[in-house]
Design a protein around this motif. Sequence first.
Motif, PDB file in Angstrom:
ATOM      1  N   ILE A   1       0.850  -1.202   0.000  1.00 19.94           N
ATOM      2  CA  ILE A   1       0.000   0.000   0.000  1.00 19.94           C
ATOM      3  C   ILE A   1       0.886   1.253   0.000  1.00 19.94           C
ATOM      4  O   ILE A   1       0.650   2.196  -0.764  1.00 19.94           O
ATOM      5  CB  ILE A   1      -0.974  -0.013   1.196  1.00 19.94           C
ATOM      6  N   ALA A   2       1.916   1.245   0.829  1.00 19.37           N
ATOM      7  CA  ALA A   2       2.853   2.377   0.849  1.00 19.37           C
ATOM      8  C   ALA A   2       3.568   2.510  -0.493  1.00 19.37           C
ATOM      9  O   ALA A   2       3.763   3.620  -1.000  1.00 19.37           O
ATOM     10  CB  ALA A   2       3.873   2.192   1.978  1.00 19.37           C
ATOM     11  N   PHE A   3       3.922   1.387  -1.083  1.00 20.82           N
ATOM     12  CA  PHE A   3       4.604   1.395  -2.381  1.00 20.82           C
ATOM     13  C   PHE A   3       3.685   1.945  -3.473  1.00 20.82           C
ATOM     14  O   PHE A   3       4.119   2.734  -4.321  1.00 20.82           O
ATOM     15  CB  PHE A   3       5.075  -0.018  -2.711  1.00 20.82           C
ATOM     16  N   LEU A   4       2.412   1.558  -3.455  1.00 16.92           N
ATOM     17  CA  LEU A   4       1.456   2.109  -4.433  1.00 16.92           C
ATOM     18  C   LEU A   4       1.283   3.615  -4.254  1.00 16.92           C
ATOM     19  O   LEU A   4       1.214   4.362  -5.235  1.00 16.92           O
ATOM     20  CB  LEU A   4       0.103   1.411  -4.309  1.00 16.92           C
ATOM     21  N   PHE A   5       1.219   4.059  -3.016  1.00 20.14           N
ATOM     22  CA  PHE A   5       1.133   5.496  -2.736  1.00 20.14           C
ATOM     23  C   PHE A   5       2.331   6.223  -3.353  1.00 20.14           C
ATOM     24  O   PHE A   5       2.173   7.247  -4.027  1.00 20.14           O
ATOM     25  CB  PHE A   5       1.065   5.734  -1.224  1.00 20.14           C
ATOM     26  N   CYS A   6       3.517   5.687  -3.124  1.00 19.34           N
ATOM     27  CA  CYS A   6       4.735   6.312  -3.658  1.00 19.34           C
ATOM     28  C   CYS A   6       4.772   6.267  -5.184  1.00 19.34           C
ATOM     29  O   CYS A   6       5.285   7.193  -5.812  1.00 19.34           O
ATOM     30  CB  CYS A   6       5.968   5.620  -3.084  1.00 19.34           C
ATOM     31  N   THR A   7       4.214   5.219  -5.778  1.00 18.74           N
ATOM     32  CA  THR A   7       4.171   5.114  -7.238  1.00 18.74           C
ATOM     33  C   THR A   7       3.379   6.257  -7.842  1.00 18.74           C
ATOM     34  O   THR A   7       3.736   6.780  -8.899  1.00 18.74           O
ATOM     35  CB  THR A   7       3.547   3.757  -7.648  1.00 18.74           C
ATOM     36  N   TRP A   8       2.327   6.677  -7.174  1.00 12.97           N
ATOM     37  CA  TRP A   8       1.460   7.726  -7.719  1.00 12.97           C
ATOM     38  C   TRP A   8       1.871   9.135  -7.336  1.00 12.97           C
ATOM     39  O   TRP A   8       1.436  10.100  -7.964  1.00 12.97           O
ATOM     40  CB  TRP A   8       0.013   7.470  -7.301  1.00 12.97           C
ATOM     41  N   PHE A   9       2.695   9.304  -6.311  1.00 11.53           N
ATOM     42  CA  PHE A   9       2.984  10.655  -5.843  1.00 11.53           C
ATOM     43  C   PHE A   9       4.460  11.054  -5.824  1.00 11.53           C
ATOM     44  O   PHE A   9       4.780  12.184  -5.477  1.00 11.53           O
ATOM     45  CB  PHE A   9       2.377  10.877  -4.457  1.00 11.53           C
ATOM     46  N   PHE A  10       5.369  10.150  -6.173  1.00 12.99           N
ATOM     47  CA  PHE A  10       6.795  10.478  -6.215  1.00 12.99           C
ATOM     48  C   PHE A  10       7.340  10.107  -7.587  1.00 12.99           C
ATOM     49  O   PHE A  10       7.005   9.047  -8.130  1.00 12.99           O
ATOM     50  CB  PHE A  10       7.569   9.721  -5.128  1.00 12.99           C
ATOM     51  N   TYR A  11       8.216  10.946  -8.117  1.00 13.86           N
ATOM     52  CA  TYR A  11       8.722  10.740  -9.473  1.00 13.86           C
ATOM     53  C   TYR A  11      10.228  10.987  -9.528  1.00 13.86           C
ATOM     54  O   TYR A  11      10.804  11.558  -8.611  1.00 13.86           O
ATOM     55  CB  TYR A  11       7.995  11.680 -10.447  1.00 13.86           C
ATOM     56  N   GLY A  12      10.834  10.569 -10.620  1.00 13.50           N
ATOM     57  CA  GLY A  12      12.251  10.835 -10.865  1.00 13.50           C
ATOM     58  C   GLY A  12      13.171   9.995 -10.008  1.00 13.50           C
ATOM     59  O   GLY A  12      12.880   8.849  -9.661  1.00 13.50           O
TER      60      GLY A  12
END
Length: 161
Positions: free
Chosen positions: A113-124
């Motif tokens: 769940i934390a990984f999915l959150f980071c997939t959608w809100f963190f880039y680069g």
Amino acid sequence: MKLTYLFPHRLKLLSGIVFCITSIILLTALLDDLFLFEKFELKTTVFALNETGIMGQKKTFSFIENNIIDEITMTLFILSGLVFAFSKEKVEDEMTEKVRLDSLVWATYFNYIAFLFCTWFFYGVLYLNILMFAVFTHLLFFVIRFNWKMHQIRKTNCDEE
């Protein structure tokens, strides 16, 4: 027939100490944008299956010069974490087994769940760092949850007596 897939209890203390030290180092490296590993050097020649250089040149199946501090730290973290997480408790019963399984399931859900959150809100580049640390956070979440639940059970048992 009961399968024994756990490490002996006598390994728990030493592996726990190494696990805590390497966790602090890796979390510090994450907060320091991974530049912590550049401050300490242990350069050696290593065999690389694939390596992309600074200018984009690619090398496959070659020997390269590399600072191996981060590899050593990650290896110590993973090995000590596995031994610490999957060492027998002093009293290993059905309750401990259930808490271990529940904690493993919880850590898996929480990590993804934390990984999915980071997939959608963190880039680069930050996302690449998150990818790397997602490898070890599952183990970290499991250890924290399992030991917290075992502490609650022990505390409840002491209060009842």
